[in-house]
Write an enzyme that holds these catalytic residues in place. Structure first.
Site, PDB file in Angstrom:
ATOM      1  N   SER A 186       0.605  -1.200  -0.027  1.00 11.75           N
ATOM      2  CA  SER A 186      -0.006   0.075  -0.005  1.00 11.75           C
ATOM      3  C   SER A 186       0.830   1.221   0.084  1.00 11.75           C
ATOM      4  CB  SER A 186      -0.836   0.004   1.346  1.00 11.75           C
ATOM      5  OG  SER A 186      -0.186   0.102   2.235  1.00 11.75           O
TER       6      SER A 186
ATOM      7  N   TYR B 100       8.754   7.561  15.888  1.00 14.99           N
ATOM      8  CA  TYR B 100       9.138   7.651  14.757  1.00 14.99           C
ATOM      9  C   TYR B 100      10.356   8.366  14.149  1.00 14.99           C
ATOM     10  CZ  TYR B 100       7.407   8.168   9.758  1.00 14.99           C
ATOM     11  OH  TYR B 100       7.349   8.097   8.437  1.00 14.99           O
TER      12      TYR B 100
ATOM     13  N   LYS C 136      13.332   7.290  11.968  1.00 12.13           N
ATOM     14  CA  LYS C 136      13.880   7.692  10.735  1.00 12.13           C
ATOM     15  C   LYS C 136      15.116   8.338  10.752  1.00 12.13           C
ATOM     16  CE  LYS C 136      10.250   6.120   8.332  1.00 12.13           C
ATOM     17  NZ  LYS C 136      10.408   5.108   7.457  1.00 12.13           N
TER      18      LYS C 136
ATOM     19  N   THR D 256      -1.652   8.732   2.170  1.00 14.67           N
ATOM     20  CA  THR D 256      -1.644   7.223   2.282  1.00 14.67           C
ATOM     21  C   THR D 256      -2.379   7.169   3.597  1.00 14.67           C
ATOM     22  OG1 THR D 256       0.512   7.249   3.555  1.00 14.67           O
ATOM     23  CG2 THR D 256       0.602   7.110   1.247  1.00 14.67           C
TER      24      THR D 256
END
Length: 270
Positions: A15, A151, A155, A186
């Site tokens: 996806s 996160y 990252k 998304t």
């Protein structure tokens, strides 16, 4: 880089950005290896690609399954030319309220598993003297963003690994590209983890109004084709944030030059 006839492998291909990259790569003539946990959704992406695809469904945290998939991906055409470390999960929770397990889970998927994926391919690419690696970081991997401490940590770490890897592998003919998306339309926010580690279940306005995934994929592939080492795919304030923290090209050259002059050989001999 001309993608025609190349073999590209994408994690997180079921996806979002991963699926968009797969469709765009296929449109440009690449053969595409699709990986993710959901085989049925990967099959839908393969059908949308309409080209030469291989589905390898597995959990990126399973290193035994990863090793098996790596052998199959290389064996499919005899080589992998391009690899995208894309699989990941985001976060929407305050640090003061976030369980430590959420940090472990996000860093395991977004950083450790992507390093393991890459480590399985770099020997193959270095031996061939060619290849390209694309790491999907985030603007949150350039600038720490509230509600995304885990996160951002993952990252930032992925970008650091990519930068160091680039310095080592440039002499082997392998290019490394770190990609920093901002808000892309998304399900990233809907699937993000809460403070307790459950899926958030709803999206953000910024994400819903973000860059269409197909357009983001085109910008990413165009950047790699140009040889751009840091590819920022963002708009407005997010673009300004990314550009403010862009690494100077001369610094990349300087660090790669250290390796070319024998830095690693000397350090190993000390």
């Amino acid at each position: 880089m001309d993608y025609q006839g190349k073999v590209a492998w994408i994690t997180g291909a079921s996806s979002g950005i991963g699926a968009a990259l797969a469709r765009e790569l296929a449109a440009r003539g690449a053969s595409v290896v699709l990986s993710g946990r959901d085989e049925a959704r990967l099959a839908e992406v393969a059908q949308a690609c309409g080209g030469d695809t291989l589905i390898l469904a597995f959990d990126v945290r399973d290193e035994t399954a990863l090793a098996d998939a790596t052998a199959k991906a290389i064996g499919w055409k005899g080589h992998v030319d391009i690899a995208f470390a894309n699989a990941g999960i985001s976060q929407r929770s305050r640090a003061l309220k976030t369980a430590m397990q959420v940090y472990r889970d996000i860093i395991e998927v977004d950083l450790v598993a992507q390093i393991a994926f890459t480590q399985g391919l770099i020997g193959h690419m270095a031996e061939r003297g060619s290849g390209a690696l694309g790491f999907i970081s985030s603007i949150a991997g350039k600038v720490g963003v509230p509600m995304r401490t885990a996160y951002s940590a993952a990252k930032f770490g992925l970008a650091g690994y990519a930068d160091a890897l680039r310095a080592e592998l440039t002499v082997n003919g392998v290019s490394v590209h770190t990609i920093y998306p901002g808000s892309v339309a998304t399900n990233v926010s809907r699937n993000a983890l809460t403070a307790e580690g459950t899926a958030r279940g709803r999206s953000d306005k910024a994400i819903d109004e973000g860059i269409p995934a197909d357009e983001a994929a085109r910008q990413m592939l165009d950047g790699i084709a140009r040889g751009t080492r840091e590819i920022i795919v963002a708009e407005g304030m997010e673009l300004a944030m990314g550009e403010a923290r862009r690494t100077p090209e001369a610094l990349f050259d300087q660090v790669a030059g250290m390796v070319a002059k024998g830095y690693m050989d000397k350090l190993e001999q000390q």
